[in-house]
Design an enzyme around this catalytic site. Structure first.
Site, PDB file in Angstrom:
ATOM      1  N   LYS A   1       0.670  -1.303  -0.084  1.00 49.05           N
ATOM      2  CA  LYS A   1      -0.102   0.156  -0.154  1.00 49.05           C
ATOM      3  C   LYS A   1       0.963   1.261   0.080  1.00 49.05           C
ATOM      4  O   LYS A   1       2.049   1.364   0.069  1.00 49.05           O
ATOM      5  CB  LYS A   1      -0.995  -0.157   1.259  1.00 49.05           C
TER       6      LYS A   1
HETATM    7  C1  LIG Z   1      -5.232  -4.633   0.910  1.00 44.84           C
HETATM    8  C2  LIG Z   1      -6.502  -4.279   1.003  1.00 44.84           C
HETATM    9  C3  LIG Z   1      -7.165  -4.736   2.161  1.00 44.84           C
HETATM   10  C4  LIG Z   1      -6.779  -5.579   3.291  1.00 44.84           C
HETATM   11  O1  LIG Z   1      -5.768  -4.865   3.975  1.00 44.84           O
HETATM   12  P1  LIG Z   1      -4.896  -5.731   5.006  1.00 44.84           P
HETATM   13  O2  LIG Z   1      -4.199  -4.638   5.645  1.00 44.84           O
HETATM   14  O3  LIG Z   1      -3.992  -6.498   4.335  1.00 44.84           O
HETATM   15  O4  LIG Z   1      -5.711  -6.548   5.751  1.00 44.84           O
HETATM   16  C5  LIG Z   1      -8.644  -4.616   2.137  1.00 44.84           C
HETATM   17  N1  LIG Z   1      -9.180  -4.091   1.236  1.00 44.84           N
HETATM   18  C6  LIG Z   1      -8.570  -3.705   0.035  1.00 44.84           C
HETATM   19  C7  LIG Z   1      -9.334  -2.830  -1.039  1.00 44.84           C
HETATM   20  C8  LIG Z   1      -7.211  -3.828  -0.083  1.00 44.84           C
HETATM   21  O5  LIG Z   1      -6.637  -3.643  -1.279  1.00 44.84           O
END
Ligand SMILES: *Cc1c(COP(=O)(O)O)cnc(C)c1O
Length: 382
Positions: A190
């Protein structure tokens, strides 16, 4: 041919986190401090994230998935309730709805925005609907005016999956600085990372209390030497080691996102009027560009998406897929969902490819990707 191969540059991945030496030093200090779990660094990260989000309350946790699940629980959503959510997202968006015992009601997304179709969402509301769980896909904000107008008209809570959207803004207002409950992800892919981690921004005083209980065993201090467990909570608190990484990342988030926008601008420049792929909606300066995900013209090609990805890899370029449509996974077909219900989500799921985009990339890397895509597609036309 062999001479050419000798000069093949190293693999350009589709994403890679950027951790600076200062952050590595800060992590080392936490490791030497004797306090590794939730402590002063977590408190500092929550305070700085809160400042970043216009002073609203922030609670960090071990993932956005945990955050979304706790946000739903804090809103009292469970068995018998329906939550409206897009058919195109990472599977966690829908899984959390099922994990609290509620029913995910999928609706289609915009073909180019990838965001929830709010007219379809309005049409999907029933007396059992309790909440909308939209995604700001790739960091492009949903239409927040229309979203919250719809929610307030039907007295629905909004839980924003803002996993892609830290640093995004809607008409000059940062995502997280307004709205009901906004959940960010700090997974390494992210826009900023705590290795694994997430944050919930916003929420009422009552919801925040519940989030804290669910985050840490349901325990509260009930006396100088006593604890009481008010509910059977889980355990999703972040460590100070992770928070130290997050503090180093947050310091550079604006710079990272500016670089993402600059790289994406180069992609659009290279593919101005005659792109060989279908480009996603461009948005404005409030787009934080978590991923760059054009669609392949598969119907005009002799090759599959997998073969395209393999051909890119041969040219030293990593390509991802974000995401297949959720309702077509076995776990959701089991609820009665089937192919044909959400044409845009299904088409995106089939045709999407994620091209390299991360802050340590160079503009020349974008040009390399653009040339490789053009070469592969040129050789693959029907
Ligand atoms: C990455 C992601 C998640 C989950 O995030 P984590 O921190 O890995 O649990 C949820 N929704 C979307 C759209 C994502 O891209």
């Amino acid at each position: 041919m062999n001479a050419l191969h000798k000069h093949t540059p190293p693999l350009l991945p589709f994403t890679r986190p950027l951790i600076d030496e200062e952050t590595i030093q800060a992590v080392a200090e936490v490791l030497r401090s004797g306090w590794l779990a939730s402590g002063p660094k977590v408190a500092q990260l929550e305070a700085e994230l809160s400042r970043y989000c216009g002073g609203r309350p922030v609670r960090v946790e071990t993932s956005a998935t945990a955050g979304l699940e706790m946000a739903l629980l804090a809103c009292g959503i469970g068995a018998g309730d329906e939550v409206i959510t897009p058919a195109l997202s990472f599977v966690a968006t829908a899984n959390v709805i099922r994990r609290v015992g509620a029913h995910p009601v999928f609706v289609d997304v915009g073909l180019d925005s990838r965001n929830i179709d709010l007219q379809a969402a309005a049409a999907a509301i029933t007396p059992r609907t309790r909440a909308i769980l939209p995604v700001h896909f790739a960091g492009l904000p949903c239409d927040m005016d229309a979203l919250y107008a719809l929610a307030s008209r039907h007295r629905l809570r909004v839980i924003e999956d803002a996993a892609h959207a830290i640093g995004s803004s809607w008409r000059g207002r940062r995502i997280g600085s307004f709205g009901d409950l906004v959940v960010f992800s700090f997974h390494p892919n992210k826009n900023m990372t705590t290795i694994e981690g997430g944050a919930i921004c916003g929420g009422s005083a009552e919801e925040l209390k519940l989030i804290e209980l669910h985050r840490w065993h349901g325990l509260v201090k009930s006396g100088p030497d006593a604890f009481d467990a008010l509910l059977p909570g889980g355990k999703s608190n972040l460590s100070d080691v992770a928070a130290a990484v997050g503090l180093g990342q947050l310091r550079r988030l604006e710079e990272f996102n500016a670089k993402r926008r600059e790289l994406v601008a180069r992609y659009y420049e290279c593919w101005g009027t005659e792109a060989p792929v279908r480009l996603p909606e461009r948005g404005d300066a409030g787009h934080s560009w978590h991923v760059f995900t054009p669609l392949l013209p598969l119907e005009e090609l002799r090759i599959s998406r997998f073969e395209f990805m393999e051909a890119m890899k041969e040219r030293g370029i990593g390509v991802g897929v974000h995401y297949p449509a959720i309702h077509l996974y076995s776990a959701y077909r089991a609820l009665g969902y089937r192919a044909g219900q959400f044409p845009n989500a299904e088409r995106i799921g089939r045709e999407t490819v994620t091209l390299p985009l991360f802050p340590a990339m160079q503009l020349s890397d974008v040009e390399r990707v653009v040339s490789a895509v053009e070469a592969v597609l040129r050789g693959a036309r029907r």
